[in-house]
Design a protein around this motif. Sequence first.
Motif, mmCIF file in Angstrom:
data_model
loop_
_atom_site.group_PDB
_atom_site.id
_atom_site.type_symbol
_atom_site.label_atom_id
_atom_site.label_comp_id
_atom_site.label_asym_id
_atom_site.label_seq_id
_atom_site.Cartn_x
_atom_site.Cartn_y
_atom_site.Cartn_z
ATOM 1 N N THR A 1 37.088 43.106 36.934
ATOM 2 C CA THR A 1 35.990 43.867 37.540
ATOM 3 C C THR A 1 36.350 44.290 38.952
ATOM 4 O O THR A 1 36.066 45.419 39.370
ATOM 5 N N ASP A 2 37.004 43.404 39.692
ATOM 6 C CA ASP A 2 37.502 43.775 41.026
ATOM 7 C C ASP A 2 38.522 44.906 40.926
ATOM 8 O O ASP A 2 38.550 45.811 41.765
ATOM 9 N N ASP B 1 26.220 44.369 43.175
ATOM 10 C CA ASP B 1 26.993 44.116 44.390
ATOM 11 C C ASP B 1 27.443 45.385 45.097
ATOM 12 O O ASP B 1 27.579 45.394 46.324
ATOM 13 N N ARG C 1 36.293 38.403 36.429
ATOM 14 C CA ARG C 1 36.032 38.764 37.825
ATOM 15 C C ARG C 1 37.180 39.595 38.394
ATOM 16 O O ARG C 1 36.968 40.585 39.111
ATOM 17 N N ALA C 2 38.401 39.196 38.064
ATOM 18 C CA ALA C 2 39.573 39.920 38.566
ATOM 19 C C ALA C 2 39.628 41.341 37.999
ATOM 20 O O ALA C 2 39.957 42.297 38.726
ATOM 21 N N TYR D 1 32.716 44.021 34.071
ATOM 22 C CA TYR D 1 31.311 43.592 34.037
ATOM 23 C C TYR D 1 30.484 44.526 34.899
ATOM 24 O O TYR D 1 30.443 44.408 36.121
ATOM 25 N N ALA E 1 28.884 39.441 29.357
ATOM 26 C CA ALA E 1 29.981 38.701 29.989
ATOM 27 C C ALA E 1 30.858 37.971 28.983
ATOM 28 O O ALA E 1 32.099 38.022 29.066
ATOM 29 N N LYS F 1 36.454 33.221 32.974
ATOM 30 C CA LYS F 1 35.507 33.755 33.954
ATOM 31 C C LYS F 1 36.245 34.399 35.127
ATOM 32 O O LYS F 1 35.869 35.478 35.601
ATOM 33 N N GLU F 2 37.297 33.734 35.578
ATOM 34 C CA GLU F 2 38.089 34.277 36.691
ATOM 35 C C GLU F 2 38.774 35.577 36.275
ATOM 36 O O GLU F 2 38.884 36.510 37.081
ATOM 37 N N ARG G 1 34.820 38.681 28.502
ATOM 38 C CA ARG G 1 35.819 37.621 28.689
ATOM 39 C C ARG G 1 36.677 37.488 27.432
ATOM 40 O O ARG G 1 37.903 37.352 27.511
ATOM 41 N N GLY H 1 27.675 43.334 37.494
ATOM 42 C CA GLY H 1 28.133 42.870 38.793
ATOM 43 C C GLY H 1 28.305 44.022 39.766
ATOM 44 O O GLY H 1 27.928 43.914 40.950
#
Length: 208
Positions: free
Chosen positions: A169-170, A51, A166-167, A44, A95, A162-163, A99, A47
């Motif tokens: 993207t991290d 950030d 995020r993972a 994503y 998003a 969603k998680e 996903r 983000g």
Amino acid sequence: MKADSAAPIDFWFDFLSPYGYFASTRIDALAAQHGRSVRWRAFYMRGIMQDKLGQTRPFLEVPLKGDYYKRDVPRMARWFGLPFQSGGLSNFISANACRAFWLIDDLDPLLAKRFAREIFEWHHVRATPPNTPAQIAQAAASVGLDAARLDIAAAVQQAPAKERLRAETDAAVAAGVWGTPTFVVDGEMFWGADRLHLVDDWLRRGGW
């Protein structure tokens, strides 16, 4: 760094980017010429922009850069010889599509690639931003996802999806990725669709 002839290429992308679309039409064939596979990895980008890069203004409103982007994208489409009609940056929140990519990838990576190409086409060829879960489900069905196997419209709205995004993207950030598309080849990072020729040369020469 020396090349590893067996290592896959990581292709990091966000569906929002037209440059990601351009790269998606070339990277698999390029890799195959050198006996490599490609791991497609959605993340994503918005983000990271907010950030990590501190960019809070809409991209097209950034002075000078926005004007350049408006001219460069159709020019690059002509250079790649690809159809292009954008659904717009502000009209597409990627998003749900990102996903969905990972949900499908867990079932069938090849199907996930077909889905990714379909999403790129929706937004960057048909100018139809696939924002809603229903649109995502339509795109997935069109490339062969059986709704009985996975209710994608429902799944993209749930916490695990969603998680997962995020993972991923991290993971992109951990790999040093800050833009889309990015290619990681033998630990070496190349950013931008216009760097595909450098990826090709790296693979041909075995690194430099």
